[in-house]
Scaffold this active site. Structure first.
Site, PDB file in Angstrom:
ATOM      1  CG  ASP A 104      -2.054   0.989   1.095  1.00 34.72           C
ATOM      2  OD1 ASP A 104      -1.771   2.201   0.906  1.00 34.72           O
ATOM      3  OD2 ASP A 104      -3.224   0.580   1.171  1.00 34.72           O
ATOM      4  CB  ILE A 105       1.173   4.003  -2.440  1.00 32.56           C
ATOM      5  CG1 ILE A 105       2.384   4.779  -2.936  1.00 32.56           C
ATOM      6  CG2 ILE A 105      -0.083   4.865  -2.432  1.00 32.56           C
ATOM      7  CD1 ILE A 105       3.558   3.921  -3.269  1.00 32.56           C
ATOM      8  CD  GLN A 126     -14.783  -0.562  -2.429  1.00 26.69           C
ATOM      9  OE1 GLN A 126     -16.009  -0.518  -2.333  1.00 26.69           O
ATOM     10  NE2 GLN A 126     -14.149  -1.408  -3.201  1.00 26.69           N
ATOM     11  CG  HIS A 186      -6.679  -2.605   3.431  1.00 22.91           C
ATOM     12  ND1 HIS A 186      -5.923  -1.490   3.168  1.00 22.91           N
ATOM     13  CD2 HIS A 186      -7.898  -2.378   2.884  1.00 22.91           C
ATOM     14  CE1 HIS A 186      -6.652  -0.622   2.503  1.00 22.91           C
ATOM     15  NE2 HIS A 186      -7.866  -1.126   2.318  1.00 22.91           N
ATOM     16  CG  HIS A 224      -8.692  -3.281  -2.170  1.00 25.48           C
ATOM     17  ND1 HIS A 224      -9.642  -2.586  -2.885  1.00 25.48           N
ATOM     18  CD2 HIS A 224      -8.472  -2.567  -1.045  1.00 25.48           C
ATOM     19  CE1 HIS A 224      -9.970  -1.495  -2.218  1.00 25.48           C
ATOM     20  NE2 HIS A 224      -9.287  -1.461  -1.083  1.00 25.48           N
TER      21      HIS A 224
END
Ligand code: AMP
Length: 139
Positions: A33-34, A96, A104, A102
């Site tokens: 995750d960025i 979201q 996490h 996706h």
């Protein structure tokens, strides 16, 4: 395979934008995750474009889940966190932000004060039973 040309995760799958890839197979892709909530925060996505859980074919969900398990074990082994949450959000009310399915994988540290926990309070048993009936009627 379903693709949305405007979807940032579809672009990551296609290699059109950069990502820190961890693992991929035919059905799923894991990458960092960025905007990590904690060190080691990563995402496992379905490769085909399905906006939410509700849209996911069960076999694809199973394949993504297998990757989630693999990645979670690797995070546990590499970082030895105090705990780990899986977070999977659907819709605006669940916050979201990327409408491409996706999960996490979120390592936790004691005292990290991330705001995803709630204080358990006993519920009204009649209200719990009533809402259970409403859900069961749709199963
Ligand atoms: P959610 O809010 O549950 O939809 O989570 C979407 C996640 O995707 C957020 O934690 C973002 O930080 C992450 N994200 C968005 N764009 C990128 C990107 N280009 N690369 C990696 N992670 C991203």
């Amino acid at each position: 395979m379903g693709v949305d040309p405007n979807c940032i995760f579809c672009k990551i799958v296609a290699g059109q934008i950069p990502s820190f890839r961890l693992f991929e197979d035919v059905a799923s892709l894991a990458f960092m995750d960025i905007n990590p909530a904690n060190e080691g925060h990563c995402l496992v996505i379905a490769k085909p474009h399905h906006p939410t859980l509700y849209d996911m074919p069960p076999d694809l969900l199973a394949a993504v889940s297998a990757t989630v398990l693999k990645v979670a074990k690797a995070v546990e082994a590499a970082l030895k966190p105090d705990g780990l949450n899986l977070v999977q959000s659907n819709g605006k009310g669940a916050a979201q932000s990327v409408p491409h399915f996706h999960v996490h994988v979120l390592p936790r540290r004691l005292g990290d004060n991330l705001k995803i926990n709630w204080e358990p309070k006993p519920g009204d048993r009649a209200a719990i039973a009533a809402v259970a009936e409403r859900i069961k009627a749709k199963l």
